[in-house]
Design a protein around this motif. Structure first.
Motif, mmCIF file in Angstrom:
data_model
loop_
_atom_site.group_PDB
_atom_site.id
_atom_site.type_symbol
_atom_site.label_atom_id
_atom_site.label_comp_id
_atom_site.label_asym_id
_atom_site.label_seq_id
_atom_site.Cartn_x
_atom_site.Cartn_y
_atom_site.Cartn_z
ATOM 1 N N LYS A 119 0.856 -1.191 0.000
ATOM 2 C CA LYS A 119 0.000 0.000 0.000
ATOM 3 C C LYS A 119 0.896 1.247 0.000
ATOM 4 O O LYS A 119 1.963 1.236 0.600
ATOM 5 C CB LYS A 119 -0.872 -0.043 1.252
ATOM 6 C CG LYS A 119 -1.866 1.087 1.387
ATOM 7 C CD LYS A 119 -2.716 0.856 2.627
ATOM 8 C CE LYS A 119 -3.729 1.953 2.845
ATOM 9 N NZ LYS A 119 -4.570 2.251 1.707
ATOM 10 N N ASP A 120 0.450 2.281 -0.666
ATOM 11 C CA ASP A 120 1.171 3.559 -0.683
ATOM 12 C C ASP A 120 2.636 3.424 -1.114
ATOM 13 O O ASP A 120 3.535 4.022 -0.515
ATOM 14 C CB ASP A 120 1.116 4.238 0.705
ATOM 15 C CG ASP A 120 -0.301 4.521 1.162
ATOM 16 O OD1 ASP A 120 -1.144 4.889 0.318
ATOM 17 O OD2 ASP A 120 -0.571 4.357 2.367
ATOM 18 N N MET A 121 2.874 2.637 -2.152
ATOM 19 C CA MET A 121 4.246 2.430 -2.630
ATOM 20 C C MET A 121 4.873 3.731 -3.106
ATOM 21 O O MET A 121 4.229 4.505 -3.808
ATOM 22 C CB MET A 121 4.261 1.446 -3.808
ATOM 23 C CG MET A 121 4.162 0.011 -3.416
ATOM 24 S SD MET A 121 4.166 -1.068 -4.868
ATOM 25 C CE MET A 121 5.919 -1.396 -5.014
ATOM 26 N N SER A 122 6.125 3.920 -2.755
ATOM 27 C CA SER A 122 6.866 5.066 -3.279
ATOM 28 C C SER A 122 7.084 4.865 -4.775
ATOM 29 O O SER A 122 7.016 3.736 -5.288
ATOM 30 C CB SER A 122 8.218 5.202 -2.568
ATOM 31 O OG SER A 122 9.074 4.133 -2.952
ATOM 32 N N LYS A 123 7.390 5.946 -5.455
ATOM 33 C CA LYS A 123 7.656 5.858 -6.891
ATOM 34 C C LYS A 123 8.866 4.950 -7.156
ATOM 35 O O LYS A 123 8.865 4.146 -8.079
ATOM 36 C CB LYS A 123 7.893 7.253 -7.477
ATOM 37 C CG LYS A 123 7.869 7.253 -8.992
ATOM 38 C CD LYS A 123 8.309 8.571 -9.606
ATOM 39 C CE LYS A 123 7.326 9.677 -9.475
ATOM 40 N NZ LYS A 123 7.720 10.866 -10.286
ATOM 41 N N LEU A 124 9.893 5.060 -6.305
ATOM 42 C CA LEU A 124 11.083 4.217 -6.470
ATOM 43 C C LEU A 124 10.728 2.737 -6.330
ATOM 44 O O LEU A 124 11.179 1.902 -7.125
ATOM 45 C CB LEU A 124 12.166 4.603 -5.460
ATOM 46 C CG LEU A 124 13.469 3.802 -5.570
ATOM 47 C CD1 LEU A 124 14.170 4.059 -6.900
ATOM 48 C CD2 LEU A 124 14.400 4.137 -4.412
ATOM 49 N N SER A 125 9.895 2.406 -5.350
ATOM 50 C CA SER A 125 9.485 1.001 -5.166
ATOM 51 C C SER A 125 8.695 0.497 -6.363
ATOM 52 O O SER A 125 8.874 -0.645 -6.795
ATOM 53 C CB SER A 125 8.651 0.849 -3.893
ATOM 54 O OG SER A 125 9.444 1.061 -2.755
ATOM 55 N N GLN A 126 7.827 1.334 -6.915
ATOM 56 C CA GLN A 126 7.082 0.952 -8.114
ATOM 57 C C GLN A 126 8.038 0.683 -9.270
ATOM 58 O O GLN A 126 7.880 -0.305 -10.004
ATOM 59 C CB GLN A 126 6.111 2.063 -8.518
ATOM 60 C CG GLN A 126 4.974 2.289 -7.546
ATOM 61 C CD GLN A 126 4.134 3.495 -7.926
ATOM 62 O OE1 GLN A 126 3.744 3.631 -9.085
ATOM 63 N NE2 GLN A 126 3.866 4.371 -6.974
ATOM 64 N N ILE A 127 9.019 1.535 -9.420
ATOM 65 C CA ILE A 127 9.989 1.401 -10.516
ATOM 66 C C ILE A 127 10.746 0.081 -10.419
ATOM 67 O O ILE A 127 10.874 -0.639 -11.414
ATOM 68 C CB ILE A 127 10.938 2.621 -10.533
ATOM 69 C CG1 ILE A 127 10.191 3.832 -11.120
ATOM 70 C CG2 ILE A 127 12.228 2.334 -11.287
ATOM 71 C CD1 ILE A 127 10.892 5.164 -10.949
ATOM 72 N N VAL A 128 11.232 -0.263 -9.241
ATOM 73 C CA VAL A 128 11.997 -1.502 -9.084
ATOM 74 C C VAL A 128 11.089 -2.717 -9.259
ATOM 75 O O VAL A 128 11.473 -3.706 -9.898
ATOM 76 C CB VAL A 128 12.764 -1.530 -7.742
ATOM 77 C CG1 VAL A 128 13.454 -2.878 -7.530
ATOM 78 C CG2 VAL A 128 13.785 -0.389 -7.696
#
Length: 194
Positions: A119-128
């Motif tokens: 939930k509420d993933m950071s943009k960096l986490s989404q990218i990886v």
């Protein structure tokens, strides 16, 4: 600008502790992460590092991975403590702190959630998370379609990636951590609002 000596140190460790195939995958995910970061205005250096080290613990003995999971200071669900394929992301998030002295919370989160999302993933986490699915070495049936979704937007890529992941887990009769379902709900709600 990336510190080439530091990256060389990370790569040397990974070459010694991962199979050639897993090492190549890690480099491909680093490259895909940097590409997505550039496209979506995220820190390219952090993305490259997180992508490079995301599978640091992948080939540790299962017992060692589980030990790191059970002793983790991170939020770990009961489902994750019972599912061997999920150990490496938590173990990796712990390991990069001691082996590489990486303490950036965004990088740690990106490694920790690159398999299950949250939930509420950071943009960096989404990218990886997405880079792991679309890296150059991936050749599953719908990889070209997944790459196209990622070209459209991170949100579209994440929604489709989570649909794929949940569907695949159901077909294989695997458990699904609550964090994955919470991530799916976040992205489906975003999609509905459009």
């Amino acid at each position: 600008m990336l510190d080439k000596i530091l990256i060389g140190t990370y790569k040397d460790y990974l070459k010694k502790n991962l199979s050639k195939k897993r090492y190549n995958h890690s480099v491909n995910v680093a490259n895909a992460s940097a590409m997505l970061a550039e496209r979506f205005a995220e820190n390219k250096d952090k993305a490259y590092i997180a992508g490079l080290v995301h599978d640091t613990a992948k080939e540790l003995p299962v017992e060692k991975q589980l030990e790191l999971v059970l002793n983790s200071s991170l939020d770990v669900s009961e489902v994750e403590t019972k599912s061997v394929p999920l150990f490496h992301s938590i173990a990796g998030a712990e390991l990069i702190q001691t082996v590489f002295d990486i303490h950036d919370p965004e990088i740690i989160e990106a490694v920790r959630y690159h398999t299950v999302a949250c939930k509420d993933m950071s943009k960096l986490s989404q990218i990886v998370y997405l880079a792991d699915l679309i890296s150059e070495d991936r050749d599953y049936k719908d990889v070209k379609k997944m790459r196209k979704y990622c070209e459209q937007s991170l949100e579209k890529g994440m929604l489709e990636a989570l649909k794929f992941s949940i569907s695949d887990s159901v077909k294989k009769e695997n458990t699904i951590p609550c964090s994955t379902l919470e991530a799916y709900n976040d992205f489906i709600l975003l999609d509905i609002k459009k």
